[in-house]
Design an enzyme around this catalytic site. Structure first.
Site, PDB file in Angstrom:
ATOM      1  N   GLU A  92      25.830  36.184  28.490  1.00  0.00           N
ATOM      2  CA  GLU A  92      26.863  36.089  29.524  1.00  0.00           C
ATOM      3  C   GLU A  92      28.108  35.415  28.939  1.00  0.00           C
ATOM      4  O   GLU A  92      28.004  34.465  28.157  1.00  0.00           O
ATOM      5  CB  GLU A  92      26.307  35.251  30.675  1.00  0.00           C
ATOM      6  CG  GLU A  92      27.254  34.950  31.814  1.00  0.00           C
ATOM      7  CD  GLU A  92      26.615  34.000  32.841  1.00  0.00           C
ATOM      8  OE1 GLU A  92      27.171  33.874  33.936  1.00  0.00           O
ATOM      9  OE2 GLU A  92      25.559  33.397  32.533  1.00  0.00           O
ATOM     10  N   LYS A 147      28.426  40.067  38.502  1.00  0.00           N
ATOM     11  CA  LYS A 147      27.346  39.151  38.865  1.00  0.00           C
ATOM     12  C   LYS A 147      27.244  38.978  40.378  1.00  0.00           C
ATOM     13  O   LYS A 147      28.211  38.637  41.057  1.00  0.00           O
ATOM     14  CB  LYS A 147      27.572  37.806  38.180  1.00  0.00           C
ATOM     15  CG  LYS A 147      26.417  36.825  38.306  1.00  0.00           C
ATOM     16  CD  LYS A 147      26.680  35.598  37.441  1.00  0.00           C
ATOM     17  CE  LYS A 147      25.507  34.624  37.446  1.00  0.00           C
ATOM     18  NZ  LYS A 147      25.769  33.481  36.549  1.00  0.00           N
ATOM     19  N   CYS A 202      22.077  36.085  34.399  1.00  0.00           N
ATOM     20  CA  CYS A 202      21.661  34.699  34.546  1.00  0.00           C
ATOM     21  C   CYS A 202      20.944  34.395  35.856  1.00  0.00           C
ATOM     22  O   CYS A 202      19.788  34.763  36.033  1.00  0.00           O
ATOM     23  CB  CYS A 202      22.882  33.796  34.350  1.00  0.00           C
ATOM     24  SG  CYS A 202      22.462  32.087  33.920  1.00  0.00           S
TER      25      CYS A 202
END
Length: 298
Positions: A53, A124, A157
């Site tokens: 990321e 995300k 994540c």
């Protein structure tokens, strides 16, 4: 179910773990280092390479303005263009994270590029801690991209803490999920006796319950005092790591040779157990919205 003796879709996955640093003065080096490590992976036979990321910017922004200044347009920004050229030159597929600018909004984004060019992006869905101060929440859903080597989904994540995210990618037929991460140190205990962190087990569990490969790349070291857990790994369709689980401190590249499309038969364990078929969507589908994502016809 028995697997073919010969791989139908042989892929060598490489997961890259390193330490990008925030600050505009570091962006050029961060990008150059991603290319250096990706080249090492490609020279070792990898044709699917996963970077962490925010691999080109580092993670620890101080203000929204600083995050905005680090952000680039997609796919026409310098980092994506560099990754695109690398993918074309080395004939590989590359997943990488960056801060994306779209008008006045910025997103924590993962891009997928390949020999044929720009394939797609994912923004995300679940923002962690101060990310909520810099980034807008993702608005592109949870896409799965068809490629010549297989169907590729992307997560970032904190997403792996939400079981719905990998499940929806699996339901859409993902053969592999590339998980791009900045797993940070949280209150202890951080690691068990084997050196795995909780994120390792969440990745293993998501791979197991969805019968999908997951290639998880994390960062190491510190970035303006924010410390990262390492523990990158590649999980097989049965959940167990098919590479080592990386250390918490060392830059490394993990490799795994897989038959990527064997994920399509992995949910069928025996004549009576078929994971997608055994789901009780008649009970919980409408409540959870899963009936909007029917299992891919196999």
């Amino acid at each position: 179910m028995p697997q073919p003796a010969e791989a139908i879709s042989p892929v060598r996955i490489a997961v890259v773990q390193f330490d990008p640093q925030a600050g505009l003065e570091n962006c050029k080096h961060n990008l150059s280092h991603t290319l250096h490590l990706a080249k090492e992976a490609a020279e070792n036979g990898a044709n699917l390479i996963v970077l962490p990321e925010l691999a080109n910017t580092g993670y620890a922004f101080k203000t929204r303005k600083e995050a905005f200044d680090h952000a680039e347009f997609v796919p026409n920004g310098p980092s994506v263009e560099a990754w695109l050229e690398f993918a074309r030159q080395h004939q590989v597929y590359l997943a990488a994270g960056l801060a994306e600018r779209d008008g006045m909004k910025i997103y924590d984004t993962a891009v997928l590029v390949g020999p044929e060019g720009f394939i797609g992006r994912y923004r995300k869905t679940h923002l962690w801690n101060q990310e909520k101060l810099w980034f807008s929440t993702g608005d592109l859903g949870l896409p799965v991209f068809d490629t010549p080597i297989g169907r590729i989904g992307l997560l970032i994540c904190w997403d792996i803490w939400f079981p719905e995210a990998p499940r929806l990618l699996a339901l859409q037929g993902a053969d592999i999920i590339c998980s791009l991460n900045n797993w940070v140190w949280t209150p202890p205990p951080l690691f068990d006796a084997t050196g795995k962190c909780m994120a390792s087990y969440l990745t293993i569990t998501a791979a197991h319950v969805n019968n999908v490969f997951i290639a998880a790349a994390n960062c190491i070291g510190t970035d303006r005092g924010e410390r990262f857990l390492g523990c990158s790994l590649i999980a097989g369709t049965n959940g167990w790591p098919i590479s080592e689980v990386a250390s918490a401190e060392e830059q490394t590249i993990l490799y795994a040779d897989v038959d990527l499309t064997c994920a399509r038969t992995a949910p069928i364990w025996n004549s009576l157990n078929d994971l997608p078929r055994d789901r009780r969507t008649d009970l919980y589908g409408a409540m959870l919205g899963y009936d909007m994502h029917p299992p891919l016809a196999r």
